[in-house]
Design an enzyme around this catalytic site. Sequence first.
Site, PDB file in Angstrom:
ATOM      1  CB  CYS A   1       6.515   4.603  55.786  1.00 45.45           C
ATOM      2  SG  CYS A   1       5.834   5.637  57.031  1.00 45.45           S
TER       3      CYS A   1
ATOM      4  CB  CYS B   1      13.492   7.449  59.455  1.00 46.84           C
ATOM      5  SG  CYS B   1      11.899   6.632  59.428  1.00 46.84           S
TER       6      CYS B   1
ATOM      7  CD  GLU C   1      10.455   3.724  50.871  1.00 47.84           C
ATOM      8  OE1 GLU C   1       9.720   3.470  49.915  1.00 47.84           O
ATOM      9  OE2 GLU C   1      10.172   4.544  51.745  1.00 47.84           O
TER      10      GLU C   1
END
Length: 351
Positions: free
Chosen positions: A340, A110, A89
Site C-alpha cells: 500500500c 486489492c 493505487e
Amino acid sequence: MQHILEDSTALQVWLAAQGQPAWRAKAIRRWLFAGRAASFAAMTDLPKDLRTALEAEFRIWTTSIAKHTVADDGTEKLLLELADGQRIECVLLREQGPGADDAGARRTVCISSQVGCAMGCVFCASGLDGVVRNLTTGEILEQLLRLQALLPGHERLSHIVVMGMGEPLANLDRLLPALAAAQDPGGLGISQRRITISTVGLPPAIDRLAAENPGYNLAVSLHAADDDLRTRLVPVNRGIGLADVMAAADRYWEASGRRLTFEYVLLGRLNDAPEHARSLVSLLGGRAALVNVIPYNRVAGLPYEEPTRAERERFLEILRAGGVNVHVRHRKGARIDAACGQLRRLAASAG
Ligand code: SAH
C-alpha cells in the site's frame, strides 16, 4: 457532468426524464460491468441519439492511468490519477487454480478506500502524509473496472480485498454502495463471501457493519497483542485499546458466522520475538480465527525492516503450537512495490 458509476439511481431518473424505458438502465450497466465498454459510442445496441445524449450527460471514466506495472508473478498494479490530480493505487493478483483448466483460479483485486490515511500506522507508506480525502463510490468502482479491463475477455474478477490505501471503515458510506454494485448480478457478480474488508479496528464502525452488512469477511489488523506496543505501531489504538477491538471483532463474528481474520505485520526486532507470539496466542484465547502473518515490505525512508527467516519461523511455530490457524501472506509483486501506498510515494518523489 455526472459520473455514471457514482449512483445507479441517477441513471434511472435521467432515462425516465428522457422518456426511455427503465430496462435501458440495466442494459447500460451490463455494458459497463460485463461488456467492458470504454465509451457510450461502443454500446452498439443503444439507439444512436441515446448514446449521444448519454455522452453529453455522463462520464464513464473520471480517472486516468498514470502508471501500469506488471511483475514477474503476474501481479499488476495501477496508479490512477483522479480528476483532482490526487493519486491512488490498486492491484490485480493472480493465483493459479489447483484444478484442471485452471479451475479455482483466483483473480483478486486489492482496492483503495481513501487518498492517504488518517490512522498513522508508523510502518505504512499510505499514512505518511495523513488523509487527503475519502474516495467516492464511483472512484472505488472505477478501480474494479480498470483492473477487470486488464483481464482477457473470458476472465472475471473473483475476489475483492479492501486492503489498499486508506481505512475502509472510515469511509463506509461510500464503500458500501460500491461493494453492493460489485455484488449485483448485473454488476460484477462477486459474492459477499469473496469480499474482505481490512480494518485497523474501529469498534463503532465494526458494529455498524455487523448491523447492516455482516456478510463480508472482516480482517482486523492487530500487529501487536499488548496495548503499549500496539499504540506505538498503530497510534489510533491509544483511544481504543485491544480489549474493545477484540470485543467488536467477536460481535462481528456472532453476527456474520464467518471466520475472523487477524492481520499481523511482522517487523524485525519490534514485534517478532517469541514473547510477542506467546502473547498473541493468549490474546486470541482459542478463537476460531485465522492469523494472516505478513512479513514487512520495506518502505523507502522508514527505519523498519523485515524479520529474519529464523525469527519468522520461530514466531509461526509458537502460533501453531498454540493452536492458532496461521497463514503467511506470500509476497506478491514485491518488485513493483505492490504494498500500500508505495507506488504513489515513489511516483510523487520522482515528480
Ligand atoms: N486500514 C486498513 C487497510 C490497510 S492495508 C487496515 O489497517 O487494515 C492492509 C494491511 O497491510 C494492514 O494490515 C496494514 O497494516 C498492512 N501494511 C501496511 N503497510 C505494509 C507494509 N509496508 N508491509 C506489509 N504490510 C503492510
